[in-house]
Design a protein around this motif. Sequence first.
Motif, PDB file in Angstrom:
ATOM      1  N   SER A   1       1.054  -1.008  -0.284  1.00 28.22           N
ATOM      2  CA  SER A   1      -0.073   0.169  -0.062  1.00 28.22           C
ATOM      3  C   SER A   1       0.927   1.028  -0.176  1.00 28.22           C
ATOM      4  O   SER A   1       0.509   2.527  -0.787  1.00 28.22           O
ATOM      5  CB  SER A   1      -0.661   0.076   0.958  1.00 28.22           C
ATOM      6  OG  SER A   1      -0.459   0.013   2.456  1.00 28.22           O
ATOM      7  N   GLY A   2       2.282   1.379   0.290  1.00 29.30           N
ATOM      8  CA  GLY A   2       2.947   2.193   0.706  1.00 29.30           C
ATOM      9  C   GLY A   2       3.102   2.744   1.815  1.00 29.30           C
ATOM     10  O   GLY A   2       2.964   4.121   1.685  1.00 29.30           O
TER      11      GLY A   2
ATOM     12  N   THR B   1       9.947  -0.259   1.117  1.00 30.80           N
ATOM     13  CA  THR B   1      10.343  -0.332  -0.074  1.00 30.80           C
ATOM     14  C   THR B   1      10.815  -1.168  -0.737  1.00 30.80           C
ATOM     15  O   THR B   1      10.346  -1.688  -1.872  1.00 30.80           O
ATOM     16  CB  THR B   1      11.020   1.403   0.273  1.00 30.80           C
ATOM     17  OG1 THR B   1      10.537   2.116   0.871  1.00 30.80           O
ATOM     18  CG2 THR B   1      10.767   1.395  -1.580  1.00 30.80           C
TER      19      THR B   1
ATOM     20  N   ARG C   1       8.370  -4.452  -1.408  1.00 31.95           N
ATOM     21  CA  ARG C   1       7.489  -3.518  -2.718  1.00 31.95           C
ATOM     22  C   ARG C   1       8.047  -3.572  -4.243  1.00 31.95           C
ATOM     23  O   ARG C   1       7.672  -4.442  -5.040  1.00 31.95           O
ATOM     24  CB  ARG C   1       7.606  -1.820  -2.519  1.00 31.95           C
ATOM     25  CG  ARG C   1       5.696  -1.931  -3.549  1.00 31.95           C
ATOM     26  CD  ARG C   1       5.481  -0.372  -3.102  1.00 31.95           C
ATOM     27  NE  ARG C   1       6.244   0.483  -3.401  1.00 31.95           N
ATOM     28  CZ  ARG C   1       6.741   1.204  -1.855  1.00 31.95           C
ATOM     29  NH1 ARG C   1       5.786   0.148  -1.124  1.00 31.95           N
ATOM     30  NH2 ARG C   1       7.740   2.025  -2.238  1.00 31.95           N
ATOM     31  N   TYR C   2       9.364  -3.791  -4.016  1.00 31.09           N
ATOM     32  CA  TYR C   2      10.196  -3.782  -5.836  1.00 31.09           C
ATOM     33  C   TYR C   2      10.615  -4.759  -5.987  1.00 31.09           C
ATOM     34  O   TYR C   2      10.805  -5.181  -6.567  1.00 31.09           O
ATOM     35  CB  TYR C   2      11.629  -2.977  -6.131  1.00 31.09           C
ATOM     36  CG  TYR C   2      11.492  -1.339  -5.426  1.00 31.09           C
ATOM     37  CD1 TYR C   2      11.783  -0.987  -6.841  1.00 31.09           C
ATOM     38  CD2 TYR C   2      11.027  -0.482  -4.530  1.00 31.09           C
ATOM     39  CE1 TYR C   2      11.043   0.785  -7.005  1.00 31.09           C
ATOM     40  CE2 TYR C   2      10.876   1.127  -5.606  1.00 31.09           C
ATOM     41  CZ  TYR C   2      10.792   1.074  -6.611  1.00 31.09           C
ATOM     42  OH  TYR C   2      10.561   2.451  -7.392  1.00 31.09           O
TER      43      TYR C   2
ATOM     44  N   TRP D   1       3.700  -6.316  -8.146  1.00 29.68           N
ATOM     45  CA  TRP D   1       3.435  -5.604  -8.452  1.00 29.68           C
ATOM     46  C   TRP D   1       3.574  -4.305  -8.680  1.00 29.68           C
ATOM     47  O   TRP D   1       4.488  -4.321  -8.612  1.00 29.68           O
ATOM     48  CB  TRP D   1       3.584  -5.526  -6.759  1.00 29.68           C
ATOM     49  CG  TRP D   1       2.924  -4.043  -5.950  1.00 29.68           C
ATOM     50  CD1 TRP D   1       3.063  -2.529  -5.427  1.00 29.68           C
ATOM     51  CD2 TRP D   1       1.885  -4.490  -5.358  1.00 29.68           C
ATOM     52  NE1 TRP D   1       2.362  -2.174  -4.872  1.00 29.68           N
ATOM     53  CE2 TRP D   1       1.130  -3.156  -5.085  1.00 29.68           C
ATOM     54  CE3 TRP D   1       0.536  -5.683  -5.388  1.00 29.68           C
ATOM     55  CZ2 TRP D   1      -0.330  -2.752  -3.733  1.00 29.68           C
ATOM     56  CZ3 TRP D   1      -0.863  -5.281  -4.880  1.00 29.68           C
ATOM     57  CH2 TRP D   1      -1.308  -3.842  -3.908  1.00 29.68           C
ATOM     58  N   LYS D   2       3.103  -3.611  -9.575  1.00 28.58           N
ATOM     59  CA  LYS D   2       3.429  -2.320 -10.225  1.00 28.58           C
ATOM     60  C   LYS D   2       3.738  -0.932 -10.468  1.00 28.58           C
ATOM     61  O   LYS D   2       4.304  -0.685 -10.366  1.00 28.58           O
ATOM     62  CB  LYS D   2       2.032  -2.114 -11.833  1.00 28.58           C
ATOM     63  CG  LYS D   2       1.953  -4.285 -12.436  1.00 28.58           C
ATOM     64  CD  LYS D   2       0.434  -3.206 -13.322  1.00 28.58           C
ATOM     65  CE  LYS D   2       0.250  -4.845 -13.905  1.00 28.58           C
ATOM     66  NZ  LYS D   2      -0.944  -4.961 -14.602  1.00 28.58           N
ATOM     67  N   VAL D   3       3.276  -0.638  -9.208  1.00 24.01           N
ATOM     68  CA  VAL D   3       3.014   0.210  -8.371  1.00 24.01           C
ATOM     69  C   VAL D   3       4.267   0.441  -7.187  1.00 24.01           C
ATOM     70  O   VAL D   3       4.473  -0.089  -6.421  1.00 24.01           O
ATOM     71  CB  VAL D   3       2.094   0.937  -7.967  1.00 24.01           C
ATOM     72  CG1 VAL D   3       2.482   1.838  -7.243  1.00 24.01           C
ATOM     73  CG2 VAL D   3       0.639   1.244  -8.775  1.00 24.01           C
ATOM     74  N   LYS D   4       5.514   1.011  -7.690  1.00 27.89           N
ATOM     75  CA  LYS D   4       6.354   1.492  -7.002  1.00 27.89           C
ATOM     76  C   LYS D   4       6.746   2.854  -6.445  1.00 27.89           C
ATOM     77  O   LYS D   4       6.888   2.560  -5.141  1.00 27.89           O
ATOM     78  CB  LYS D   4       7.828   0.015  -7.770  1.00 27.89           C
ATOM     79  CG  LYS D   4       7.623  -0.718  -8.354  1.00 27.89           C
ATOM     80  CD  LYS D   4       7.454  -1.730  -7.949  1.00 27.89           C
ATOM     81  CE  LYS D   4       8.006  -2.713  -8.482  1.00 27.89           C
ATOM     82  NZ  LYS D   4       7.252  -4.268  -7.798  1.00 27.89           N
ATOM     83  N   GLU D   5       6.967   3.639  -6.602  1.00 23.93           N
ATOM     84  CA  GLU D   5       6.688   4.803  -6.779  1.00 23.93           C
ATOM     85  C   GLU D   5       5.168   5.261  -5.488  1.00 23.93           C
ATOM     86  O   GLU D   5       4.812   5.490  -6.158  1.00 23.93           O
ATOM     87  CB  GLU D   5       7.246   6.049  -7.417  1.00 23.93           C
ATOM     88  CG  GLU D   5       8.863   5.540  -7.560  1.00 23.93           C
ATOM     89  CD  GLU D   5       9.340   5.474  -6.094  1.00 23.93           C
ATOM     90  OE1 GLU D   5       8.978   6.603  -5.431  1.00 23.93           O
ATOM     91  OE2 GLU D   5      11.120   5.100  -6.306  1.00 23.93           O
ATOM     92  N   ILE D   6       4.820   5.193  -4.081  1.00 24.30           N
ATOM     93  CA  ILE D   6       3.813   5.981  -3.296  1.00 24.30           C
ATOM     94  C   ILE D   6       4.157   6.743  -2.743  1.00 24.30           C
ATOM     95  O   ILE D   6       4.945   6.498  -2.169  1.00 24.30           O
ATOM     96  CB  ILE D   6       3.737   4.572  -2.632  1.00 24.30           C
ATOM     97  CG1 ILE D   6       2.603   3.445  -4.027  1.00 24.30           C
ATOM     98  CG2 ILE D   6       2.138   5.067  -1.647  1.00 24.30           C
ATOM     99  CD1 ILE D   6       2.943   1.987  -3.551  1.00 24.30           C
ATOM    100  N   ASP D   7       3.464   8.274  -2.620  1.00 25.33           N
ATOM    101  CA  ASP D   7       3.454   9.006  -2.025  1.00 25.33           C
ATOM    102  C   ASP D   7       2.717   8.659   0.026  1.00 25.33           C
ATOM    103  O   ASP D   7       1.389   8.963  -0.533  1.00 25.33           O
ATOM    104  CB  ASP D   7       3.380  10.354  -2.150  1.00 25.33           C
ATOM    105  CG  ASP D   7       3.293  11.668  -1.585  1.00 25.33           C
ATOM    106  OD1 ASP D   7       3.119  11.185  -0.070  1.00 25.33           O
ATOM    107  OD2 ASP D   7       3.309  12.714  -1.451  1.00 25.33           O
TER     108      ASP D   7
END
Length: 544
Positions: free
Chosen positions: A329-330, A344, A347-348, A353-359
């Motif tokens: 979920s980031g 992080t 997640r990578y 899991w396509k979304v890597k950079e999450i604010d």
Amino acid sequence: MEHLNKQLEEGFLLHNHNHHHEPSLLSHRELSSTADDDDKQFESSPCYQEKTDDEKPYSKIKLMNKIYYMNMIKAEKMKSAVVSKLRIAMFKNLATRLTGAFLALCILFQLRALAGRGGPGGADVDADFYKSLPPERIYESNGYLMISSNGGLNQMRSGICDMVAIARFLNVTLIVPELDNTSFWNDQSQFANIFNVDYFIASLRDEVKILKLLPEDPKQKIIDTGSLYSMAPVSWSNMSYYYNKSFYEQILPKIKSFEVLQLTKSDARLANNGIPEEVQKLRCRVNYQALRFAPPIEKLAKKIVRILKQNGQFLVLHLRYEMDMLAFSGCNEGCSAQEIQELTAMRYAYPWWKVKEIDSDKVRQEGLCPLTPEETTLALQALDIDPKIQIYIAAGDIYGGERRLASMRKAFPRLVKKETLLRESDLAPFMNHSNQMAALDYHVAVEADIFAPTYGGNMAKVVEGHRRFLGHRKTILLDRKAIVGLVDRYKNGGLSWEEFSTAVKEAHSDKMGQPTRRLEIPGKPKDEDYFYTNPQECLPQLED
């Protein structure tokens, strides 16, 4: 059940056949045959000699001796034969009776094994259940439907319900679905490890025929041709997608053409709305009646509930704060720099899991993050949850461990989880099976006095709907976006405790599991209320 009844009937027929035809005395022919054999045996024995003319003065006496001796032999032989026959008859009769009793006992054990135990909201089941089953639905099957479920326990559960409804209205034979053994959780459990498979099949027999395995003929055909037609159905489809021919898909025609069709996805393959009422009600019947947990899971889950109830009321908190939840979920509110780096990296590490950079701050303010243990504690206190109530944490390992649970344990000292309520040996059979552990938590959550999820995942949604079905049991649907904003204002000094508590109560006045209509958003099924969250077609109708 038919094969069980047949076994029992054959056992009784066998007993009756042996009982009526087994002779208790020797027949006349058998006695005559025995006497002839005795004559021959006597004449060939050393005691018998043919008489000569010299012995004629004694012939009458010796003849009488001969007759007397021969009669004695015959009598002994007859007695031995009769006793032998009687013993054989008695042995066979006893064996038949024991066989019949053994068959009956086996059938009784099979019935008990089939029956299992009732799931949440259901009464315990015994052999009487099978006597009261409605007649099996007889129909000409259009073919076989195989299902490969996907996702976690509750994602698969709702998908199985959809597939049963689809199979019923396509008039096909359903093969017991395969569970997902390739997901992130890597649980190798199959259907029968989690659900009571025999109860599942028997309880739905008046709707659809369900088999544990594909029959030999179509299986051999697949082996011979080397092909099995597989496809993933379109998400959120209505029933016409499955019934009718169209330019893009043909579900029923494909089953008729190939005889066997495998659907490789089962989650969210049926729309929330615009579905015939009888289909919606069958989805409910499968979910709340037919899908009972396997006896070992159910037995242990009931033990947990019993322990909790002995100590008063309890709230089940579905605290979604595991490492994988945060990584994907980031969300990293309250995490240390090292923990953020670890999340992080995780997640990578997973390419799917396509979304890597999450604010993290942005998604948190939008209400897209699971509540932290600290945020959850403040929300429960603001809602005036009794600090003496037992709080059962239904979740995996909380990321950050006791450090992140410290404020919650201080506010609610009676914090427990299944690992603290049970012996290690109780949980040992389930420890390496995340879906079986989740099934334990599901049962406890359904039976709780209060249920409160901190994130709107599949378990939160399906348990909410189950509790609605059982009479709208209190379920606190924590508004993450509202809580995050209020918590930040309270921590920054913008709100007093009284103001904060009042605002939290107002935000949740209509979020306590009370009857409500399912939100429909045409064309946006992901944004509207999930069918299994609020199965209104299966609940008492609300007045307009």
